[in-house]
Enzyme design. Structure first.
Site, mmCIF file in Angstrom:
data_model
loop_
_atom_site.group_PDB
_atom_site.id
_atom_site.type_symbol
_atom_site.label_atom_id
_atom_site.label_comp_id
_atom_site.label_asym_id
_atom_site.label_seq_id
_atom_site.Cartn_x
_atom_site.Cartn_y
_atom_site.Cartn_z
ATOM 1 N N VAL A 1 0.928 -1.285 0.196
ATOM 2 C CA VAL A 1 0.099 -0.090 0.143
ATOM 3 C C VAL A 1 0.763 1.266 -0.036
ATOM 4 O O VAL A 1 1.767 1.280 1.010
ATOM 5 C CB VAL A 1 -0.874 0.044 1.211
ATOM 6 N N ASP B 1 -11.997 -11.509 4.369
ATOM 7 C CA ASP B 1 -10.809 -11.304 5.202
ATOM 8 C C ASP B 1 -10.963 -10.312 6.404
ATOM 9 O O ASP B 1 -9.886 -9.381 6.456
ATOM 10 C CB ASP B 1 -9.782 -11.038 4.175
#
Length: 639
Positions: free
Chosen positions: A28, A139
């Site tokens: 990220v 998730d």
């Protein structure tokens, strides 16, 4: 293979600055959006094959439909292919949230039951929203729960793990082959090979909260992922020792039998009863009573598609709204006994800079909206001819064609200034103010480079409809992108010779007509955009009020009871704008608009005073007849 580095520009738009996180699903980056001039988070993911890339794109599309204060929104999806290797790199662009993950928090220090409960309530609310829209996260782990310094929790990475199925999230077992998910937080049914569903998300939330207060998985502490899977299959759970008031809610969320496990909405109720977010967090999530700028201009609210509801803002409320300063420092409405000059129009040779409205008569609000850019919210349709002449709408429709929500955009002659309670960001040559949501409406205000403004309002018509602030933000982002390239684009052609747009509303009522309203000044107190609206008021702004405005509707008969005004069938609506008020709608011409809908162009005349409502209606009809006569003298007859 493309190796992203700081300075790499994704899609010619997102400039990578620095990595802010990494895991099995990718890296990220904090990045800068060159178009909208804002910081974003960009996740770099490398799918194993084209099928995985398609799955990832589909999951990103699902995630982009989610709009909730506890969900990190997805803004964009970009796929790049390395020219040398032919390998694909996918970039998911999201809101940048300065925060730490729940995993980072409890690794540094275990959370108290109260703090963990606050996080849990918020994430349960996010799951309830996503599940209601048919989106399973797949998730839910401490790594995907972000918590800001102010205690606001946000859920991120919807569906990404499920789409990529990377080795990091696969655990091979003898009995089931492959289990996908992080074993520490895996629901028992997933360990047995069943597909992820809403109840599995709830278990994973419970497991994440358990770890936050206990420091380990509800399956205990083991050395190998296989051991977690084995315990999950067996339904072997460790008892909570530090959970305190969260003990019972966690036991419910961690129920091994999915059939007996609560759904996300019930999980939210259980967690909220035990450990609700503190008031300072709730205040950030709740709607604030900030002034809604839509109340400062008279505009026709939309009811349901093809059934319009007339305006309902009292003139007294308008005067009160002007006096309110909650969130607004100054309002330059102009007007005194001498009146004010109408909108200045630039000369044909004047240079109009990017971010400007420019010539008010030819500026096209529909060129700032794009139905396709809002398609992630549902079926969309542009409605170019409803309400004020400077207004354009995009409707969000159900499968049956009914209006669920919408966005309307219109221009303002005046800029607005805001105090520190309203977030304002600079984007190129314009500024965007984000007002807090007001019920089912949410507003953004764009201050243009030529000292005018643009209202963008998202409206929700049904409880299950898209979030109005998400609609307003998406529409504003598109409008700002257009304004970054130049001024507001022009209309495709001139207004018809018979259109009210060719007139100045202030010229349609003379002194003799206005004297029918006791206490009214005969000089205009305010002009609307392009002089398509005009107000007259008493010196105190409250004793008497008259407004004449040009507007459009496709069912003018819905605006009141029929009455005859100057030989024209018109519609009268007593007390539409409060006690002792009356509004009259007078059709002027009919036509078929650019999308094939029959439309009426009309003017609306409102009178409010100290005399009874019946007298206000009588006066409104008399003034409407005077205006109609002046229109006939100024415009050719509509054929």
């Amino acid at each position: 293979m493309l190796t992203p580095k700081a300075g790499h520009e994704v899609a010619g738009r997102y400039l990578l600055r620095e990595p802010v996180g990494r895991g099995g699903m990718g890296v990220v980056w904090q990045a800068w959006d060159e178009t909208l001039k804002r910081t974003v988070a960009v996740k770099c993911a490398r799918p194993d094959d084209e099928q995985a890339a398609r799955r990832l794109k589909k999951e990103a599309q699902y995630a982009a439909r989610l709009h909730h204060p506890n969900i990190v929104p997805v803004f964009d999806f970009v796929e790049e292919t390395d020219a040398g290797s032919g390998e694909a790199t996918c970039w998911i662009v999201m809101e940048y949230v300065p925060s730490r993950s729940l995993a980072q928090l409890f690794e540094a220090e275990l959370l108290s039951p109260e703090d963990a409960g606050s996080v849990g309530c918020q994430i349960a609310a996010a799951l309830a929203k996503s599940h209601a829209l048919g989106v399973v996260h797949g998730d839910v782990t401490p790594e995907n729960i972000l918590v800001t310094e102010d205690g606001v929790a946000r859920l991120t990475d919807f569906g990404i793990a499920r789409a990529l199925w990377s080795d990091v999230t696969q655990t091979h077992t003898v009995t089931t082959g492959v289990v996908r998910g992080k074993p520490k937080y895996l629901a028992p049914e997933l360990a047995k090979g069943r597909p992820a569903d809403e109840k599995a998300d709830v278990f994973s939330l419970g497991a994440s909260l358990f770890a936050a207060v206990e420091g380990h998985s509800p399956y205990g502490r083991v050395d190998h992922p296989m051991a977690y899977v084995a315990r999950a299959i067996e339904g072997h759970l460790e008892p909570a020792e530090r959970a305190g008031l969260l003990t019972d809610p966690l036991a419910a969320l961690l129920e091994p039998d999915a059939r007996r496990r609560p759904d996300a909405a019930e999980a939210y109720r259980l967690l909220t009863r035990a450990a609700p977010p503190p008031p300072e967090v709730q205040s950030q999530l709740a709607d604030h009573n900030t002034l809604h700028l839509a109340s400062l201009t008279l505009r026709l609210p939309r009811a349901v598609r093809r059934r319009r509801r007339p305006l309902g803002l009292a003139a007294g409320a308008l005067a009160a709204a002007i006096a309110i300063t909650a969130g607004i420092i100054g309002l330059t409405w102009g007007g005194d006994d001498k009146g004010r000059e109408p909108d200045a129009k630039p000369s044909p040779t004047a240079t109009v800079h990017a971010g400007a409205i420019g010539d008010v008569v030819t500026a096209d609000p529909c060129k700032l909206l794009d139905a396709a850019s809002l398609s992630r919210f549902g079926d969309t349709e542009l409605d170019p001819d409803y309400g004020e002449l400077d207004r354009c709408d995009v409707l969000v429709l159900s499968a049956d064609g009914d209006e669920l929500a919408g966005v309307d955009l219109n221009f303002s002659s005046e800029d607005q200034e805001f105090d520190g309670s309203v977030p304002v960001r600079r984007v190129g040559n314009v500024e965007v103010a984000s007002l807090s949501r007001d019920g089912d409406d949410c507003e953004r205000f764009i201050s243009t480079s030529d000292g005018r403004g643009i209202f963008v309002v998202g409206t929700r018509r049904e409880a299950a409809a898209p979030d109005p602030c998400a609609l307003a933000d998406a529409a504003t982002d598109h409008a700002v992108t257009v304004l970054d390239q130049g001024p507001v684009p022009r209309r495709s052609g001139p207004w018809p010779a018979t259109s009210l747009a060719r007139l100045n509303a202030c010229d349609l009522l003379d002194t003799a007509a206005l004297k029918r309203v006791p206490g009214l000044r005969t000089r205009p107190s305010d002009h609307g955009f392009a002089d398509w609206e005009c107000d007259w008021s008493s010196p105190d702004g409250d004793r008497a009020f008259v407004q004449l405005s040009f507007t459009r509707d496709n069912q003018p008969a819905d605006n009141g009871e029929p009455t005859a005004v100057g030989g024209t069938t018109s519609y009268v609506s007593p007390e539409e704008d409060g006690e002792r008020s009356c509004a009259v709608y007078v059709p002027h011409r009919t036509y078929t608009n650019s999308v094939g809908d029959g439309t009426s162009e009309l003017f609306r005349l409102t009178v409010r005073g100290e005399r009874p409502t019946e007298k206000a209606c009588e006066t409104a009809e008399e003034l409407s007849a005077s205006a109609l006569k002046n229109i006939a003298e100024r415009l050719p007859e509509d054929k």
